[in-house]
Design an enzyme around this catalytic site. Structure first.
Site, short mmCIF file in Angstrom:
data_model
loop_
_atom_site.label_atom_id
_atom_site.label_comp_id
_atom_site.label_asym_id
_atom_site.label_seq_id
_atom_site.Cartn_x
_atom_site.Cartn_y
_atom_site.Cartn_z
N SER A 98 0.79 -1.24 0.00
CA SER A 98 0.00 0.00 0.00
C SER A 98 0.82 1.28 0.00
O SER A 98 0.25 2.37 -0.12
CB SER A 98 -0.96 0.02 1.20
N LYS A 101 0.23 3.81 -2.76
CA LYS A 101 -0.76 4.89 -2.73
C LYS A 101 -0.13 6.28 -2.61
O LYS A 101 -0.80 7.28 -2.84
CB LYS A 101 -1.76 4.65 -1.59
N SER A 153 -6.30 3.37 4.10
CA SER A 153 -5.76 2.47 3.08
C SER A 153 -6.84 1.84 2.22
O SER A 153 -6.75 0.67 1.83
CB SER A 153 -4.90 1.37 3.72
#
Length: 318
Positions: A98, A101, A153
């Site tokens: 993640s 991102k 997230s």
């Protein structure tokens, strides 16, 4: 998803403890107003005393000054100069999970308006992994989605953002890769906007540091990634509350972002930023030994740099 479930479990334990304490105090001292006093936010973890675990397969050079660091790849760079101050396997290819991102946020800030209204597609609503529980047909402000994407997230939010900007996730991922190469992160390739595992979705610790450094120059970036808590009416939880999964914001003085990451293939990763006395650092740890340990690793990196700098200044002072 596992990352968020563990985070929520520990957070709920803390909240229950606070409620029990508040109730006990009210009964003992007859102060009914205490029930209306908001609980002060705190870290889920305590990383002050964390002995280094035994990590099979991790080989550390005898010259490495951070023998207790558990991350398989790590780097710290100076924000002002871009200088690499510490590195361990900084150019080895890794799955970013993640932390992907960070680039999604960069492109969203550069290619959209925070007040754009984004329509959530069925494709976005059905995205696997960590989620904001978005529903097909919902219309949500772009800025709200970016906070949810970075703080909670939300993989579904990344797909909604990607489709709004580029028309499809594949086209958006191509934009992400092009941007990475443009800013010097040439050993990176993005195949999606959220970091779900794919063989062709990879980066390095050093590339991730470069991407992070670029992000902090984009207006609005730091405000989003440094926010601890926020409320939105569209959040499905009855509290309508989002709390940042980045525990360094509570654990380390001077911390001001950025993003956690976890998949089974990537391990526990973290891209962090800290600023003490005007000296800003970007610390990247990939595949640390545990969810809590990644924050300890990042703290150790930053403290080593700051303490080393203080020692150097004292040794060279007139």
């Amino acid at each position: 998803m596992r990352e968020y479930k563990e985070f929520e479990f520990r957070l709920k334990q803390r909240r229950i403890g606070h409620l029990l304490l508040a109730g006990g105090l009210a009964l003992a001292f007859f102060v009914p107003q205490i029930a209306a006093t908001p609980v002060q936010a705190e870290a889920v973890y305590d990383i002050k005393e964390m002995p280094r675990p035994d990590i099979p397969g991790l080989v550390i050079s005898p010259d490495d000054p951070l023998q207790n660091l558990t991350a398989r790849s790590a780097v710290v760079i100076d924000a002002a100069s871009g200088q690499v101050i510490y590195e361990r396997n900084k150019d080895e290819r890794r799955f970013p999970a993640s932390t992907t991102k960070i680039m999604t946020l960069i492109l969203a800030l550069e290619h959209s308006n925070m007040d754009d209204m984004v329509t959530v597609s069925s494709n976005a609503a059905g995205t696997e992994g960590s989620t904001l529980w978005l529903e097909a047909g919902e219309k949500i402000r772009m800025g709200d989605l970016l906070y949810g994407m970075m703080m909670h997230s939300g993989n579904d939010a990344t797909v909604a953002v990607a489709e709004h900007i580029a028309g499809s996730v594949d086209k958006f991922a191509a934009m992400m890769t092009a941007k990475a190469h443009e800013i010097g992160a040439v050993n990176t390739n993005f195949a999606n906007a959220n970091g779900l595992p794919r063989d062709d979705h990879y980066t390095t610790a050093y590339d991730l540091a470069k991407i992070t450094a670029y992000g902090y120059r984009v207006p609005g970036f730091e405000q989003i990634v440094s926010t601890k808590e926020i409320d939105f009416d569209w959040v499905k939880d009855p509290s309508h509350h989002l709390r940042n999964e980045n525990q360094m914001l509570w654990l380390y003085r001077g911390a001001n972002g950025v993003k956690t990451g976890y998949t089974e293939l990537a391990g526990n990763s973290f891209a962090g930023a800290a600023n003490k006395d005007g000296r800003e650092l970007y610390a990247i740890v990939i595949n640390s030994s545990s969810e809590a340990q990644r924050f300890k690793d990042a703290e150790s990196l930053c403290e080593w740099v700051y303490q080393h700098e203080i020692s150097y200044q004292l040794a060279n002072s007139p």
